[in-house]
Scaffold this motif. Sequence first.
Motif, mmCIF file in Angstrom:
data_model
loop_
_atom_site.group_PDB
_atom_site.id
_atom_site.type_symbol
_atom_site.label_atom_id
_atom_site.label_comp_id
_atom_site.label_asym_id
_atom_site.label_seq_id
_atom_site.Cartn_x
_atom_site.Cartn_y
_atom_site.Cartn_z
ATOM 1 N N ARG A 40 68.377 55.149 16.191
ATOM 2 C CA ARG A 40 67.728 54.802 15.383
ATOM 3 C C ARG A 40 68.520 54.172 14.046
ATOM 4 O O ARG A 40 68.129 53.058 13.637
ATOM 5 C CB ARG A 40 66.908 55.896 14.921
ATOM 6 N N LYS A 41 69.876 54.558 13.760
ATOM 7 C CA LYS A 41 70.672 53.970 12.850
ATOM 8 C C LYS A 41 71.283 52.482 13.170
ATOM 9 O O LYS A 41 71.068 51.801 12.230
ATOM 10 C CB LYS A 41 71.561 54.828 12.515
ATOM 11 N N CYS A 42 71.307 52.327 14.321
ATOM 12 C CA CYS A 42 71.655 51.172 14.819
ATOM 13 C C CYS A 42 70.603 50.074 14.784
ATOM 14 O O CYS A 42 70.533 48.831 14.180
ATOM 15 C CB CYS A 42 72.061 51.103 16.203
ATOM 16 N N MET A 43 69.263 50.555 14.878
ATOM 17 C CA MET A 43 68.015 49.781 14.703
ATOM 18 C C MET A 43 68.019 49.421 13.354
ATOM 19 O O MET A 43 67.758 47.989 13.078
ATOM 20 C CB MET A 43 67.015 50.448 15.465
ATOM 21 N N SER A 44 68.293 50.277 12.634
ATOM 22 C CA SER A 44 68.112 50.121 11.105
ATOM 23 C C SER A 44 69.041 48.892 10.542
ATOM 24 O O SER A 44 68.667 47.912 9.596
ATOM 25 C CB SER A 44 68.095 51.316 10.265
ATOM 26 N N LEU A 45 70.089 48.978 10.890
ATOM 27 C CA LEU A 45 71.309 48.125 10.514
ATOM 28 C C LEU A 45 71.173 46.777 10.898
ATOM 29 O O LEU A 45 71.413 45.870 10.421
ATOM 30 C CB LEU A 45 72.647 48.699 10.905
ATOM 31 N N ALA A 46 70.699 46.666 12.302
ATOM 32 C CA ALA A 46 70.266 45.478 12.975
ATOM 33 C C ALA A 46 69.049 44.798 12.395
ATOM 34 O O ALA A 46 69.215 43.497 12.130
ATOM 35 C CB ALA A 46 70.037 45.861 14.520
ATOM 36 N N MET A 47 68.193 45.554 11.877
ATOM 37 C CA MET A 47 66.938 44.925 11.299
ATOM 38 C C MET A 47 67.454 44.551 9.817
ATOM 39 O O MET A 47 66.782 43.256 9.386
ATOM 40 C CB MET A 47 65.888 46.027 10.765
ATOM 41 N N GLU A 48 68.358 45.008 9.262
ATOM 42 C CA GLU A 48 68.952 44.567 7.818
ATOM 43 C C GLU A 48 69.685 43.102 8.003
ATOM 44 O O GLU A 48 69.742 42.391 7.293
ATOM 45 C CB GLU A 48 69.777 45.645 7.069
ATOM 46 N N CYS A 49 70.532 43.156 9.148
ATOM 47 C CA CYS A 49 71.150 41.844 9.572
ATOM 48 C C CYS A 49 69.987 40.730 9.580
ATOM 49 O O CYS A 49 70.150 39.640 9.509
ATOM 50 C CB CYS A 49 71.880 41.798 10.753
ATOM 51 N N ILE A 50 68.879 41.193 10.243
ATOM 52 C CA ILE A 50 67.934 40.022 10.718
ATOM 53 C C ILE A 50 67.249 39.544 9.280
ATOM 54 O O ILE A 50 66.927 38.451 9.141
ATOM 55 C CB ILE A 50 66.641 40.621 11.763
ATOM 56 N N ARG A 51 67.181 40.531 8.400
ATOM 57 C CA ARG A 51 66.303 40.547 7.044
ATOM 58 C C ARG A 51 67.399 39.433 6.414
ATOM 59 O O ARG A 51 66.922 38.508 5.698
ATOM 60 C CB ARG A 51 66.029 41.590 6.499
ATOM 61 N N ALA A 52 68.525 39.607 6.436
ATOM 62 C CA ALA A 52 69.398 38.946 5.821
ATOM 63 C C ALA A 52 69.517 37.462 6.219
ATOM 64 O O ALA A 52 69.408 36.400 5.344
ATOM 65 C CB ALA A 52 70.995 39.581 5.942
ATOM 66 N N HIS A 53 69.453 37.269 7.465
ATOM 67 C CA HIS A 53 69.524 35.914 8.099
ATOM 68 C C HIS A 53 68.008 35.165 7.557
ATOM 69 O O HIS A 53 68.199 33.868 7.141
ATOM 70 C CB HIS A 53 69.261 35.880 9.550
ATOM 71 N N ILE A 54 67.004 35.708 7.767
ATOM 72 C CA ILE A 54 65.533 35.276 7.097
ATOM 73 C C ILE A 54 65.769 34.812 5.559
ATOM 74 O O ILE A 54 65.469 33.789 5.182
ATOM 75 C CB ILE A 54 64.481 36.429 7.404
#
Length: 516
Positions: A466-480
């Motif tokens: 779950r924590k890896c998913m949250s950090l991955a989502m923040e990376c995707i949001r940063a790109h967007i």
Amino acid sequence: MGDFIYFTEEQKERANAVHIADILRREHEEVERSGNEWRWKRHRSVTFRGSSWYRHSRQVGSHAIDFMQEFFGMSYTEAVSYLLDGEQGQIIERGKRQETKRKPAKAGKGRQAVDKEQTEERKEPKEPKELKPPEKNPTMKRVYAYLLQKRHIDREILSYFAKEGTIYESAEHHNIVFAGLDSEGKIRHIHVKGSYSDGRSFRLNQEGSEAAYGFGYRGNGNRLYVFEAPIDLISFLSLYPENWQGNSYITLNGVAEHAMLQALKDNPRLDTVVLCLDHDPAGIEACGRLAEILARNGYGAVKRLQSACKDWNEDLKGRYGEETIPAQEHPRVMECRAWTEVLKEVTESINIKYANRSYICRYYQDIYNELKKGRGREQLMDAFDGPGMLLTGVLVRCMEKEGIALGRETSADQILENLSKRYQPHKDKGNFNTRIRQMQAAFEETLEVFDTKDLEQKEDQELLARKCMSLAMECIRAHIFVAIDCGEEQMKPAKQTVKEQKMEHQEGGMMLCSQS
């Protein structure tokens, strides 16, 4: 003892970062291009770009919070809550009853003037104004002509509501009146729309109307169909008239949830909600927000219907061969989907043996190294589309690895598809500093699991995923953020405390872990 509503600096930053164009779309206002800016058609002296606006006639300007106060008459507290999609601040008891005072935008400060909130003694609430429905015209010739010929509304549908008295023509100005009733049949809301056929647009909610009610219909079935405006509702019924009276329908007169929740409260049979909002960025975001509100209120059966064109009346016009306004997908959602495809290729090139703490720290450190070079768009792209992309790939492999350990084998592609579906544009708000803080928090939480949990235990393996998913989502949001929202200008850091400045000197503003 009164209450003081306190918003954190992070909340205020997110509220002030909301784009003015998104606000005006939500309120069904029209805008037009003006050079490299946009202009508000109803207030032609107002131009805006991103979250900044400027009123040339008065030489004042600011950001989103002041915009809501200046033009929509909201208090500071109401403006921040509105911009945060209903999110509330912390209620703090005070010796005196206080609330945030509306402060006019500063003159002489140009486009970068950002006001600080002030407080004043809370005034006694004004008596609510009585709703006085417009007088009915003896005939409905103008209304019928406009809705049948210009809007192509089905005559039987229109006649039904006309007989019910919830659609009629006003005597004074011959406007279309849409009446919203309560459960006892009393008029509690009036929405007025102009009936001109020459392109002039006019609509308003009559003074004294209650936001908890709107034009609609109460059926005997278990479904509630939700629309932004009355024209949308009757257009939908014109398109799909079969057995329409078996369901219930409500209009929000915008995208606020109040009328929807009241309709559900008044009709216990309703257990399924179908969101039929506009097919544009504002409507897409509103659907996500309303679905969350419904879930919090115990309604899990939430569906969404999208028009093929921008809204249901455009679909109806298209059926009659007229030129239509096309649907507009959300640019952030489209970018998320495109980036997901890129990430699939990147993740495929990363061996699962690199799915560990060390490589997460390595690529997070590389993001900082790139940001240390500057905060222009080029530097942000180098950071989030370089090591940020590789960090996302490693995190996906970590999730895949933990899934195997848990006996739930899920491919990297499936994990990325799940991330893409989880992306919610209405929650993706804030400036550069907000995003860095959110990414930092997700990074620290991920490392905490690595450092303090027993990864041989099932519950800790699930927590890590779950924590890896949250950090991955923040990376995707940063790109967007870089792809969609970031202009060519430098991203200016927010004011920092002495402690924060010291930390940045030591660790670059990101509390990076040791790579050992």
